[in-house]
Scaffold this motif. Structure first.
Motif, mmCIF file in Angstrom:
data_model
loop_
_atom_site.group_PDB
_atom_site.id
_atom_site.type_symbol
_atom_site.label_atom_id
_atom_site.label_comp_id
_atom_site.label_asym_id
_atom_site.label_seq_id
_atom_site.Cartn_x
_atom_site.Cartn_y
_atom_site.Cartn_z
ATOM 1 N N MET A 59 8.310 0.711 -13.753
ATOM 2 C CA MET A 59 8.012 0.878 -12.320
ATOM 3 C C MET A 59 7.129 2.111 -12.090
ATOM 4 O O MET A 59 6.177 2.079 -11.309
ATOM 5 N N THR B 95 13.183 -0.461 -17.229
ATOM 6 C CA THR B 95 12.863 -0.895 -15.864
ATOM 7 C C THR B 95 12.242 0.242 -15.069
ATOM 8 O O THR B 95 11.203 0.079 -14.413
ATOM 9 N N THR C 158 9.819 5.947 -3.730
ATOM 10 C CA THR C 158 9.351 5.807 -5.114
ATOM 11 C C THR C 158 8.433 7.004 -5.339
ATOM 12 O O THR C 158 8.032 7.685 -4.379
#
Length: 335
Positions: free
Chosen positions: A81, A77, A281
């Motif tokens: 991303m 995951t 992020t």
């Protein structure tokens, strides 16, 4: 100016358990009948107010990962991303102590994570490596145990060793033996310093641990001679601006010293640390720093180049990544 998607990115400082999206934590918690309501709000955000409650939320969320396949899902995951934001390389800190708390052997923990990383790589071409960390406030015996485990169970994707945990606990001299063992085994080494501790913490890490990379390291800016030393010795800083602002090391991004350090010739990289906990992020780190300090796409690509050159990977992988970066730079020049 926002970072265009065409800027390839690379990350050297991210704790994999701290990268768990709240939606994934909630899903596994429901599956296992775990209660995570104290650390997740109704909008899918982590709940914490200071460093102590952040650590509690982190540990509660981490506890839902119990099997190698859970960790495979987490790694896949996260790397997907990263790749979606234009990253071509990522290093994750892995915590054998967390795995042990979940009842997993070090080997099965690493194999689970590696499975997820390989799945992401097969689909997106993102490269990844792991850095095993010892926890400072658990003491030197615990940190040495981690090193022995890493050396005794070699894995091609575990290429580094680091020190994390409470920087105010335990002098780096206590961990010199662990770092010597790691270096002699051919592992790259890095240590958290200069985040909550001041310039002395950075100097001690350099003196006693002999590292060429530092996690954070930004408070070196408070000592002019130390800044010069970092530049002269090509020490690479794994800078996490969003994390520093969230945890109150700096009150606002415009007061963050990353630009000042870079101007003084210090090698800096951009990283997300524990991204969902800090509302960030890797892509956001690039774009917010570019906007705040007016970095061009070429400036951002230069930071990615620094990360790739400092990465704990083999030369063949590094050269492939630099070729990918070069083609992006030619694209930026052509704009």
């Amino acid at each position: 100016m926002n970072a265009p998607v065409t800027v390839p990115k690379a990350e050297l400082h991210c704790h994999i358990e701290g990268a768990a999206p709240p939606s994934l934590v909630q899903r596994l918690a429901s599956q296992y009948g775990d209660d995570v309501s104290s650390v997740l709000d109704g909008n899918g955000k982590y709940l914490w107010t200071d460093f102590t409650t952040f650590l509690k939320a982190y540990d509660t969320a981490s506890a839902v990962f119990k099997t190698p396949s859970d960790y495979a899902l987490l790694a896949e995951t996260y790397f997907r991303m990263l790749a979606a934001e234009g990253a071509i390389y990522g290093e994750i800190f892995i915590s054998p102590d967390h795995a042990q708390a979940a009842g997993l052997s070090y080997r099965s923990y690493v194999e689970g994570l590696a499975t997820g990383m390989e799945r992401a790589k097969n689909d997106t071409a993102i490269e990844g490596r792991m850095i095993a960390i010892g926890v400072r406030h658990f003491g030197s015996a615990s940190v040495e145990k981690v090193v022995k485990e890493v050396i005794g169970n070699p894995h091609p994707l575990v290429t580094g060793f680091g020190l994390a945990g409470d920087e105010r606990s335990g002098h780096p001299a206590n961990f010199a033996k662990a770092f010597r063992m790691a270096s002699e085994a051919g592992l790259g080494t890095t240590a958290h310093a200069g985040e909550f501790g001041g310039p002395d913490s950075v100097t001690a890490a350099l003196e006693f641990l002999r590292v060429k990379r530092l996690g954070h390291g930004v408070r070196a800016v408070e000592d002019k001679d130390l800044v010069k030393r970092l530049a002269d010795e090509d020490i690479v800083l794994e800078v996490c601006p969003g994390s520093n602002v969230s945890l109150g090391v700096y009150t606002h991004l415009r007061f963050h010293p990353i630009n000042m350090l870079r101007r003084e010739g210090v090698k800096v990289t951009l990283n997300s640390d524990d991204p969902p906990f800090f509302g960030t992020t890797l892509g956001k780190e690039y774009s917010s720093i570019a906007e705040t300090f007016n970095w061009s796409p070429e400036d951002q690509i230069a930071v990615t180049r620094t990360a790739i050159e400092a990465a704990f990977c083999d030369d063949a992988t590094r050269n492939r990544l630099l070729v990918r970066l070069e083609s992006a730079l030619q694209g930026a020049d052509g704009n």
